[in-house]
Every structure is written in C-alpha cells, then in structure tokens.
Design a protein around this motif. Structure first.
Motif, PDB file in Angstrom:
ATOM      1  N   HIS A 150       0.849  -1.192   0.000  1.00 60.65           N
ATOM      2  CA  HIS A 150       0.000   0.000   0.000  1.00 60.65           C
ATOM      3  C   HIS A 150       0.886   1.245   0.000  1.00 60.65           C
ATOM      4  O   HIS A 150       1.052   1.913   1.010  1.00 60.65           O
ATOM      5  CB  HIS A 150      -0.929   0.012   1.220  1.00 60.65           C
ATOM      6  CG  HIS A 150      -2.088  -0.904   1.075  1.00 60.65           C
ATOM      7  ND1 HIS A 150      -3.242  -0.553   0.428  1.00 60.65           N
ATOM      8  CD2 HIS A 150      -2.262  -2.178   1.482  1.00 60.65           C
ATOM      9  CE1 HIS A 150      -4.090  -1.553   0.448  1.00 60.65           C
ATOM     10  NE2 HIS A 150      -3.520  -2.555   1.085  1.00 60.65           N
ATOM     11  N   ARG A 151       1.466   1.535  -1.154  1.00 58.86           N
ATOM     12  CA  ARG A 151       2.261   2.747  -1.328  1.00 58.86           C
ATOM     13  C   ARG A 151       1.499   3.670  -2.258  1.00 58.86           C
ATOM     14  O   ARG A 151       0.609   3.240  -2.986  1.00 58.86           O
ATOM     15  CB  ARG A 151       3.628   2.407  -1.916  1.00 58.86           C
ATOM     16  CG  ARG A 151       4.510   1.628  -0.949  1.00 58.86           C
ATOM     17  CD  ARG A 151       5.843   1.334  -1.576  1.00 58.86           C
ATOM     18  NE  ARG A 151       5.781   0.111  -2.346  1.00 58.86           N
ATOM     19  CZ  ARG A 151       6.564  -0.943  -2.138  1.00 58.86           C
ATOM     20  NH1 ARG A 151       7.487  -0.912  -1.208  1.00 58.86           N
ATOM     21  NH2 ARG A 151       6.435  -2.024  -2.869  1.00 58.86           N
ATOM     22  N   PHE A 152       1.886   4.942  -2.253  1.00 59.07           N
ATOM     23  CA  PHE A 152       1.158   5.904  -3.075  1.00 59.07           C
ATOM     24  C   PHE A 152       1.345   5.651  -4.563  1.00 59.07           C
ATOM     25  O   PHE A 152       0.398   5.637  -5.332  1.00 59.07           O
ATOM     26  CB  PHE A 152       1.577   7.342  -2.724  1.00 59.07           C
ATOM     27  CG  PHE A 152       0.736   8.360  -3.413  1.00 59.07           C
ATOM     28  CD1 PHE A 152      -0.537   8.632  -2.966  1.00 59.07           C
ATOM     29  CD2 PHE A 152       1.202   9.018  -4.538  1.00 59.07           C
ATOM     30  CE1 PHE A 152      -1.339   9.544  -3.627  1.00 59.07           C
ATOM     31  CE2 PHE A 152       0.414   9.939  -5.197  1.00 59.07           C
ATOM     32  CZ  PHE A 152      -0.857  10.196  -4.735  1.00 59.07           C
ATOM     33  N   SER A 153       2.567   5.467  -5.007  1.00 62.84           N
ATOM     34  CA  SER A 153       2.858   5.234  -6.423  1.00 62.84           C
ATOM     35  C   SER A 153       2.962   3.744  -6.700  1.00 62.84           C
ATOM     36  O   SER A 153       3.198   2.942  -5.797  1.00 62.84           O
ATOM     37  CB  SER A 153       4.169   5.923  -6.810  1.00 62.84           C
ATOM     38  OG  SER A 153       4.056   7.323  -6.662  1.00 62.84           O
ATOM     39  N   LYS A 154       2.777   3.375  -7.973  1.00 65.31           N
ATOM     40  CA  LYS A 154       2.883   1.980  -8.396  1.00 65.31           C
ATOM     41  C   LYS A 154       4.009   1.847  -9.415  1.00 65.31           C
ATOM     42  O   LYS A 154       4.316   2.787 -10.139  1.00 65.31           O
ATOM     43  CB  LYS A 154       1.565   1.503  -9.002  1.00 65.31           C
ATOM     44  CG  LYS A 154       0.437   1.460  -7.971  1.00 65.31           C
ATOM     45  CD  LYS A 154      -0.810   0.842  -8.554  1.00 65.31           C
ATOM     46  CE  LYS A 154      -1.974   0.881  -7.591  1.00 65.31           C
ATOM     47  NZ  LYS A 154      -1.825   0.058  -6.427  1.00 65.31           N
ATOM     48  N   LEU A 155       4.592   0.662  -9.477  1.00 69.53           N
ATOM     49  CA  LEU A 155       5.695   0.384 -10.382  1.00 69.53           C
ATOM     50  C   LEU A 155       5.179   0.076 -11.787  1.00 69.53           C
ATOM     51  O   LEU A 155       4.216  -0.678 -11.948  1.00 69.53           O
ATOM     52  CB  LEU A 155       6.483  -0.818  -9.874  1.00 69.53           C
ATOM     53  CG  LEU A 155       6.997  -0.738  -8.433  1.00 69.53           C
ATOM     54  CD1 LEU A 155       7.546  -2.076  -7.987  1.00 69.53           C
ATOM     55  CD2 LEU A 155       8.040   0.352  -8.328  1.00 69.53           C
TER      56      LEU A 155
END
Length: 178
Positions: free
Chosen positions: A12-17
């Motif tokens: 659950h991080r703000f940006s996605k890879l």
C-alpha cells in the motif's frame, strides 16, 4: 485510444511500479496488486466496512491529465499517482458510470466512479493536490486524478494495447466518488 502503461504494487504505497503487463482477474482486480480483492482494500474504506464490495479494483488515469500537470510545472510520470492503467486518447472523466472498457483482446473493465484525491498527493510534489482537486467557476468540485473500475472479464493488458469503449444504455449516470 490505447493503453500507454500498466502498473501494480503489492504494498500500500502511493505510487505503483510500471511493469510490462498486468493480469486482470474477474471480480478481483490486478493480480499481485495491494488493492486487488472482491471486498474493499483501500485502508480508509476497510475501517468503515471491510465487507463492502471493492468498487476500486482498477484505477485508470489518462496521459492527457499528466500532460496538463506538466504544463503547470508538475512532472508526474505514469504510475506515480497510483494508477494501474495509464490511457491515451480518451477523456475518462466524460464517461458515465457503467461504461465498459475493453483493454487488449479480452479484458473488460466496468467504470464505477471517480477517485477522490487525498492529501498524500502533496508528498509526491508540493501543491499537486490543488492541481487535481479544485472548484470550477460555478463552485462545483472538480477531481482530476482518475477513475475507478471493476474487472468484468479478466485478461492480460500491456502497453500499446487498444482500448475500446461501450457506453451503457440511456439514461446515463455521471461519475460519482467511490
């Protein structure tokens, strides 16, 4: 209309890879993504009712929104706003609720509503929240940080895949927050 980029993150991080492909699973979302599931996965929604259906399985944002941000001095790359799919050539905000989006040969998403930007967006770049959440001349709140959808038919989605739109029958319901 096409897919420009696809993204996922198991945390659950703000940006996605950005990745070479994503697998959409019917009724669940993006395989391996922290927001995948039949019931809500977003932290603030889980606190309200963890048994509620997940209407936010797949987040889409258009390249055109990222270009608008760039024109206003904000360099935001695909995936940095947490979207799973970055599109090109389609005004996502004009779509009504219930629109079907086919990505590639088989995957179909059903549009559920608007994403509501939160203050975490300023952690990416100071002042960014004011760019994606503002009021129009008539006082209406305008949210420009993408739309949400559920997976109706699963499949593999890759950058460069075509995107087709099937509008729901009239009368159409405008996008609301989900």
């Amino acid at each position: 209309m096409r897919v420009e980029a696809v993204h996922r993150d198991d945390k659950h991080r703000f940006s996605k890879l950005s990745v070479g492909e994503i697998r959409l699973i019917e009724g669940v979302g993006v395989e391996g993504d922290a927001h995948a599931g039949a019931t809500v996965r977003h932290r603030h929604l889980v606190k309200k009712d963890r048994t509620a259906p997940n209407l936010r399985q797949v987040h889409l944002i258009s390249r055109e929104v990222l270009d608008e941000l760039a024109a206003n001095g904000y360099d935001v790359a695909p995936g940095e706003l947490g979207e799973n799919v970055t599109t090109v050539g389609l005004d996502l905000f004009e779509l009504p609720t219930g629109t079907k989006l086919q990505l590639g040969d088989t995957a179909i998403l059903t549009v559920t509503g608007l994403r509501d930007p939160c203050s975490q967006i300023n952690g990416l770049q100071k002042g960014l929240l004011k760019q994606v959440l503002r009021k129009s001349a008539d006082g209406t709140v305008v949210r420009r940080v993408g739309i949400m959808s559920v997976v109706t038919v699963g499949g593999i989605v890759r950058p460069g895949d075509h995107l087709t739109v099937k509008l729901p029958p009239e009368p159409n319901e405008p996008l609301e927050l989900v």
